[in-house]
Design a protein around this motif. Structure first.
Motif, PDB file in Angstrom:
ATOM      1  N   ALA A  71       0.835  -1.198   0.000  1.00  0.00           N
ATOM      2  CA  ALA A  71       0.000   0.000   0.000  1.00  0.00           C
ATOM      3  C   ALA A  71       0.870   1.248   0.000  1.00  0.00           C
ATOM      4  O   ALA A  71       1.988   1.249   0.514  1.00  0.00           O
ATOM      5  N   LYS A 140      -5.205   6.203   0.614  1.00  0.00           N
ATOM      6  CA  LYS A 140      -4.225   5.154   0.346  1.00  0.00           C
ATOM      7  C   LYS A 140      -4.594   4.417  -0.929  1.00  0.00           C
ATOM      8  O   LYS A 140      -5.763   4.369  -1.328  1.00  0.00           O
ATOM      9  N   ARG A 142      -4.122   0.647  -2.472  1.00  0.00           N
ATOM     10  CA  ARG A 142      -3.767  -0.744  -2.143  1.00  0.00           C
ATOM     11  C   ARG A 142      -3.410  -1.447  -3.445  1.00  0.00           C
ATOM     12  O   ARG A 142      -4.119  -1.307  -4.451  1.00  0.00           O
TER      13      ARG A 142
END
Length: 176
Positions: A71, A140, A142
């Motif tokens: 991530a 974020k 991933r």
């Protein structure tokens, strides 16, 4: 005798200058490319700020290596900094779409070259899943795969990011 005294006096006066030069020489011996490293770091920071749309000194980056990939996380340092929080979210949303399509031009621009793992990640884009999520202070991306070669490429890419951006994140894979 008079010349010897003058030479001795001049030598004593020069000692602090010689000692200072010696310290600088020692630093250069430890890292003979010190000036190049500083210049490279400045380019990465400048290109990063330009590509991301927010200043690196007001944010914190993390790169996580996980057993199925990893991530990229970015957060504002000040939770009340709404403009940079929105810039982070916009940037990472765009990065997720770009990476999903095999476009790694942003990290290539930031680092002034092709980061490790990118070529394989481009070739294996069908075996890699990308996801975007907002966090309370940023966002974020991933990156996941079930393919061992793709996961190894993701790890190479993330290790490079950790090292280049000096995040202090673990270079080891975190297991769930």
């Amino acid at each position: 005798m008079k010349n010897l005294a003058v030479c001795l006096l001049l030598s004593l006066l020069a000692l602090p200058v010689i000692a200072q030069d010696s310290k600088q020489d020692d630093a250069m011996k430890k890292c003979p490319m010190h000036a190049q490293h500083q210049s490279h770091d400045a380019v990465v920071e400048s290109h990063g700020d330009q590509a991301m749309g927010f200043p690196h000194e007001k944010t914190t980056h993390h790169f996580r290596m996980l057993d199925d990939g990893g991530a990229i996380e970015v957060a504002v340092n000040d939770p009340s900094d709404k403009p940079n929080m929105e810039a982070i979210r916009s940037h990472l949303s765009r990065i997720e779409a770009m990476f999903r399509s095999g476009d790694f031009s942003a990290p290539m621009f930031i680092h002034d070259g092709v980061p490790p793992g990118v070529t394989t990640m481009k070739l294996m884009k069908g075996a890699i899943r990308y996801g975007y999520d907002e966090t309370s202070t940023g966002a974020k991306v991933r990156i996941q795969s079930m393919d061992a070669v793709a996961v190894a490429a993701i790890h190479d890419f993330l290790r490079f990011q950790i090292t280049e951006h000096k995040t202090g994140d673990s270079l080891e894979v975190q297991h769930k």
